[in-house]
Design a protein around this motif. Structure first.
Motif, PDB file in Angstrom:
ATOM      1  N   LYS A 191     -27.458  16.856  11.139  1.00  0.00           N
ATOM      2  CA  LYS A 191     -26.667  17.748  10.294  1.00  0.00           C
ATOM      3  C   LYS A 191     -25.207  17.312  10.266  1.00  0.00           C
ATOM      4  N   ASP A 192     -24.690  16.852  11.397  1.00  0.00           N
ATOM      5  CA  ASP A 192     -23.313  16.373  11.455  1.00  0.00           C
ATOM      6  C   ASP A 192     -23.136  15.120  10.604  1.00  0.00           C
ATOM      7  N   LYS A 195     -31.913   4.778  22.746  1.00  0.00           N
ATOM      8  CA  LYS A 195     -31.435   3.528  22.153  1.00  0.00           C
ATOM      9  C   LYS A 195     -30.102   3.703  21.435  1.00  0.00           C
ATOM     10  N   SER A 196     -29.557   4.894  21.437  1.00  0.00           N
ATOM     11  CA  SER A 196     -28.290   5.175  20.766  1.00  0.00           C
ATOM     12  C   SER A 196     -27.144   5.055  21.749  1.00  0.00           C
ATOM     13  N   ASP A 197     -25.950   4.764  21.231  1.00  0.00           N
ATOM     14  CA  ASP A 197     -24.738   4.680  22.042  1.00  0.00           C
ATOM     15  C   ASP A 197     -23.919   5.935  21.773  1.00  0.00           C
ATOM     16  N   THR A 198     -24.134   6.942  22.606  1.00  0.00           N
ATOM     17  CA  THR A 198     -23.483   8.233  22.390  1.00  0.00           C
ATOM     18  C   THR A 198     -22.189   8.385  23.164  1.00  0.00           C
ATOM     19  N   LYS A 199     -21.814   7.391  23.960  1.00  0.00           N
ATOM     20  CA  LYS A 199     -20.619   7.490  24.800  1.00  0.00           C
ATOM     21  C   LYS A 199     -19.415   6.767  24.211  1.00  0.00           C
ATOM     22  N   SER A 200     -19.596   5.947  23.187  1.00  0.00           N
ATOM     23  CA  SER A 200     -18.494   5.129  22.675  1.00  0.00           C
ATOM     24  C   SER A 200     -17.480   5.972  21.908  1.00  0.00           C
ATOM     25  N   ASN A 201     -16.251   5.479  21.883  1.00  0.00           N
ATOM     26  CA  ASN A 201     -15.170   6.132  21.141  1.00  0.00           C
ATOM     27  C   ASN A 201     -14.578   5.138  20.177  1.00  0.00           C
ATOM     28  N   PRO A 202     -14.148   5.447  19.020  1.00  0.00           N
ATOM     29  CA  PRO A 202     -14.144   6.754  18.377  1.00  0.00           C
ATOM     30  C   PRO A 202     -15.440   7.040  17.631  1.00  0.00           C
ATOM     31  N   LYS A 208     -19.630   7.007  17.475  1.00  0.00           N
ATOM     32  CA  LYS A 208     -20.895   6.936  18.198  1.00  0.00           C
ATOM     33  C   LYS A 208     -21.928   6.270  17.294  1.00  0.00           C
ATOM     34  N   THR A 209     -22.848   5.521  17.881  1.00  0.00           N
ATOM     35  CA  THR A 209     -23.869   4.815  17.116  1.00  0.00           C
ATOM     36  C   THR A 209     -25.225   5.448  17.420  1.00  0.00           C
ATOM     37  N   TYR A 210     -25.934   5.841  16.370  1.00  0.00           N
ATOM     38  CA  TYR A 210     -27.237   6.482  16.523  1.00  0.00           C
ATOM     39  C   TYR A 210     -28.314   5.654  15.832  1.00  0.00           C
ATOM     40  N   LEU A 211     -29.482   5.605  16.448  1.00  0.00           N
ATOM     41  CA  LEU A 211     -30.652   4.970  15.855  1.00  0.00           C
ATOM     42  C   LEU A 211     -31.591   6.087  15.415  1.00  0.00           C
ATOM     43  N   THR A 214     -29.599   2.597  11.456  1.00  0.00           N
ATOM     44  CA  THR A 214     -28.495   2.621  12.416  1.00  0.00           C
ATOM     45  C   THR A 214     -27.274   3.212  11.733  1.00  0.00           C
ATOM     46  N   VAL A 215     -26.705   4.248  12.338  1.00  0.00           N
ATOM     47  CA  VAL A 215     -25.580   4.973  11.749  1.00  0.00           C
ATOM     48  C   VAL A 215     -24.440   5.031  12.752  1.00  0.00           C
ATOM     49  N   LYS A 216     -23.236   4.678  12.298  1.00  0.00           N
ATOM     50  CA  LYS A 216     -22.032   4.859  13.113  1.00  0.00           C
ATOM     51  C   LYS A 216     -21.385   6.160  12.658  1.00  0.00           C
ATOM     52  N   ASN A 217     -21.337   7.124  13.559  1.00  0.00           N
ATOM     53  CA  ASN A 217     -20.836   8.456  13.249  1.00  0.00           C
ATOM     54  C   ASN A 217     -19.414   8.590  13.793  1.00  0.00           C
ATOM     55  N   CYS A 218     -18.433   8.542  12.895  1.00  0.00           N
ATOM     56  CA  CYS A 218     -17.025   8.687  13.277  1.00  0.00           C
ATOM     57  C   CYS A 218     -16.575  10.121  13.013  1.00  0.00           C
TER      58      CYS A 218
END
Length: 126
Positions: free
Chosen positions: A46-47, A86-93, A95-98, A111-115
């Motif tokens: 949703k975000d 498999k997602s990188d939820t800790k990165s800043n700014p 986050k990368t989600y699969l 693959t989505v980069k959520n800024c």
């Protein structure tokens, strides 16, 4: 009045109230299109959907070659499942989600980069 009898009345009234609320809220959400997302998968999708989508060069090429349609991406963002392992939820700014889902009878991985202000669709693999 015995405790068992009072418990029976209470459970009967509670079940009628739950049925009433279920029908009431189901009708209310159907009219307004509001949904309640409390699970992590639903909240992340949703975000991402609420932000402006940007496409990488690979995705733009797939869109130009008609291998992919924007409705396919929107479908994955509504019906897909986020693979948090498999997602990188800790990165800043960003986050990368699969996101895993099924497109045209095949398993698809998006693959989505959520800024903070935008979401970039990076890759799509079948």
């Amino acid at each position: 009045m015995a405790f068992v009898k009072r418990l029976g009345y209470f459970l009967f009234g509670l079940s009628i109230g739950i049925v009433f609320l279920t029908f009431f809220f189901k009708k209310k959400t159907a009219e307004t299109g509001v949904s309640f997302c409390y699970l992590p998968n639903c909240r992340v999708l949703k975000d991402i959907r609420s932000k402006q989508l940007h496409y990488s060069d690979d995705i733009n090429q797939m869109l130009l070659n008609k291998e992919l349609d924007t409705t396919d991406i929107i479908f994955l963002l509504k019906e897909g499942d986020v693979d948090f392992s498999k997602s990188d939820t800790k990165s800043n700014p960003c986050k990368t989600y699969l996101i895993e889902g099924e497109l045209h009878g095949k398993e698809a991985f998006l693959t989505v980069k959520n800024c903070n202000s935008k979401a970039q669709i990076s890759t799509l693999e079948y």
